[in-house]
Scaffold this motif. Structure first.
Motif, short mmCIF file in Angstrom:
data_model
loop_
_atom_site.label_atom_id
_atom_site.label_comp_id
_atom_site.label_asym_id
_atom_site.label_seq_id
_atom_site.Cartn_x
_atom_site.Cartn_y
_atom_site.Cartn_z
N UNK A 114 3.73 9.98 -7.46
CA UNK A 114 4.85 10.12 -8.46
C UNK A 114 3.87 10.42 -9.84
N UNK A 115 2.91 9.70 -9.67
CA UNK A 115 1.96 9.67 -10.86
C UNK A 115 1.15 11.24 -10.75
N UNK A 116 0.69 11.50 -9.87
CA UNK A 116 0.11 12.82 -9.47
C UNK A 116 0.97 13.83 -9.78
N UNK A 117 2.17 13.85 -9.39
CA UNK A 117 3.21 14.78 -9.71
C UNK A 117 3.56 15.09 -11.20
N UNK A 118 3.56 13.81 -11.86
CA UNK A 118 3.71 13.80 -13.32
C UNK A 118 2.49 14.48 -13.96
N UNK A 119 1.31 14.08 -13.40
CA UNK A 119 0.14 14.67 -14.07
C UNK A 119 0.14 16.18 -13.99
N UNK A 120 0.37 16.86 -12.86
CA UNK A 120 0.68 18.21 -12.40
C UNK A 120 1.51 18.89 -13.25
N UNK A 132 0.94 -1.29 0.10
CA UNK A 132 0.14 -0.09 -0.03
C UNK A 132 0.82 1.50 -0.01
N UNK A 133 1.76 1.32 0.83
CA UNK A 133 2.88 2.15 0.71
C UNK A 133 3.51 2.65 -0.47
N UNK A 134 3.87 1.48 -1.20
CA UNK A 134 4.49 1.63 -2.47
C UNK A 134 3.49 2.08 -3.57
N UNK A 135 2.12 1.59 -3.25
CA UNK A 135 1.16 2.01 -4.35
C UNK A 135 1.23 3.48 -4.01
N UNK A 136 0.93 3.84 -2.74
CA UNK A 136 0.68 5.62 -2.36
C UNK A 136 1.88 6.12 -2.88
#
Length: 171
Positions: free
Chosen positions: A25-31, A16-20
């Motif tokens: 990281x994906x949110x940062x890329x999207x931003x 779960x921590x790895x997925x978080x």
């Protein structure tokens, strides 16, 4: 069994921590991508404004070219044709031709030469006739015309207003 359950909870917690972390990281890329899209949209808007300005400039250039072809060039010819310098040159050349008997004597000259006689045998032949005519022709060929003399100095004008003013005849 509790140990197995605890191990399974730790494993799931770690996943779960790895997925978080992955999600963060994906949110940062999207931003980052969203910022890039916003930046590109801004650039696109600036390019659209520039395109509109260029199209306006193109319309002005087309209008200038239309004027130059439909009116400007004919006004140059009219300005030259109507200038005192040109008229004086034509009158002088015509007068020299008359004085040299080139007008009335041209046909006579052809006939005399056809008959094999020298031009000097023509009545009223002047030995200075050719020199006088050549001098007048030289004056005519090298005369300075006011409109033509002025135009080169206007070549770097940002628009044709100055040139139009020089070429403006009675509208």
């Amino acid at each position: 069994m509790i140990r197995d359950a605890k191990a399974r909870v730790d494993e799931l917690s770690s996943q779960a921590k790895a997925k978080d972390d992955e999600l963060r990281g994906m949110r940062e890329k999207v931003e980052t991508l969203e910022r890039q899209v916003v930046g590109l949209e801004k650039v696109k808007e600036e390019l659209e404004v520039e395109k509109a300005r260029i199209l306006e400039d193109l319309l002005v250039v087309k209008e200038v070219m239309r004027w130059l072809v439909t009116e400007g060039l004919s006004r140059v010819v009219e300005a030259v044709r109507g200038s005192d310098e040109f008229s004086d040159g034509v009158v002088g050349l015509n007068g020299a031709a008359e004085a040299a008997r080139y007008h009335d004597g041209l046909m006579d000259g052809f006939q005399v030469r056809k008959d094999g006689l020298p031009l000097e045998s023509l009545p009223g032949w002047s030995p200075d006739a050719r020199t006088i005519l050549t001098q007048r022709q030289d004056i005519f060929d090298t005369m300075k015309l006011p409109g033509i003399q002025t135009l080169p100095s206007l070549a770097d004008q940002p628009d044709l207003k100055e040139i139009r003013d020089v070429l403006s005849l009675e509208d």
